[in-house]
Enzyme design. Structure first.
Site, PDB file in Angstrom:
ATOM      1  N   GLY A  50       0.794  -1.233   0.000  1.00 50.88           N
ATOM      2  CA  GLY A  50       0.000   0.000   0.000  1.00 50.88           C
ATOM      3  C   GLY A  50       0.820   1.273   0.000  1.00 50.88           C
ATOM      4  O   GLY A  50       0.272   2.369  -0.017  1.00 50.88           O
ATOM      5  N   HIS A  51       2.140   1.142   0.006  1.00 49.62           N
ATOM      6  CA  HIS A  51       3.011   2.332   0.098  1.00 49.62           C
ATOM      7  C   HIS A  51       4.097   2.270  -0.965  1.00 49.62           C
ATOM      8  O   HIS A  51       5.214   1.878  -0.660  1.00 49.62           O
ATOM      9  CB  HIS A  51       3.641   2.398   1.490  1.00 49.62           C
ATOM     10  N   PHE A  52       3.901   2.535  -2.104  1.00 46.32           N
ATOM     11  CA  PHE A  52       2.727   3.017  -2.816  1.00 46.32           C
ATOM     12  C   PHE A  52       2.465   2.045  -3.950  1.00 46.32           C
ATOM     13  O   PHE A  52       3.425   1.617  -4.598  1.00 46.32           O
ATOM     14  CB  PHE A  52       2.996   4.410  -3.391  1.00 46.32           C
TER      15      PHE A  52
END
Length: 144
Positions: A50-52
């Site tokens: 999720g990052h990124f």
């Protein structure tokens, strides 16, 4: 050459997957107050999902946590600190210099600045391929 494997680290630190941020201790000199740890980063790390998305980058705060854990191995291994936990209390003069991505090997170098009975301050830096990617001064308090 490994000084401490992950199973030995887990006897000293309370952290567990997915929050254990050190795979190996490769150097530790208790007299000099220095320790070096390694974190191997793969795309399988949860934070990269999720990052990124499309541009995976290790969050800077997790680099600080990795430094704190490597410091914790040294601090918790000091004579008189057996069974205690060094709790991460503050970070100062934090600098993020380059992105850390999947496939990188984070070399985490920590040296003592001040060691007291109930508190400690260290200087740490994360290095990838010889380049400093982050650095900070970290302060810890000891708990039982």
């Amino acid at each position: 050459m490994s000084v401490m494997q992950v199973t030995e680290i887990m006897k000293i630190l309370p952290h567990r997957y997915p929050f254990l941020m050190v795979d190996r201790i490769v150097e530790m000199d208790m007299e000099a107050g220095t320790v070096v740890g390694i974190k191997n980063l793969t795309m399988n790390e949860e934070f990269f999902q999720g990052h990124f998305p499309g541009n995976p980058v290790m969050p800077g705060v997790l680099q600080m946590e990795a430094m704190a854990q490597v410091a914790g191995v040294m601090l918790n291994s000091r004579a008189g600190n057996e069974g205690k936990t060094a709790y991460f209390m503050s970070m100062n003069n934090v600098k993020f210099r380059k992105m850390v991505i999947p496939g990188d090997q984070l070399r985490i170098e920590v040296e003592s600045v001040r060691l007291r009975t109930r508190m400690a301050t260290v200087y740490g830096k994360c290095v990838v391929d010889g380049a400093v990617v982050s650095e900070a001064e970290l302060t810890f308090g000891y708990g039982a």
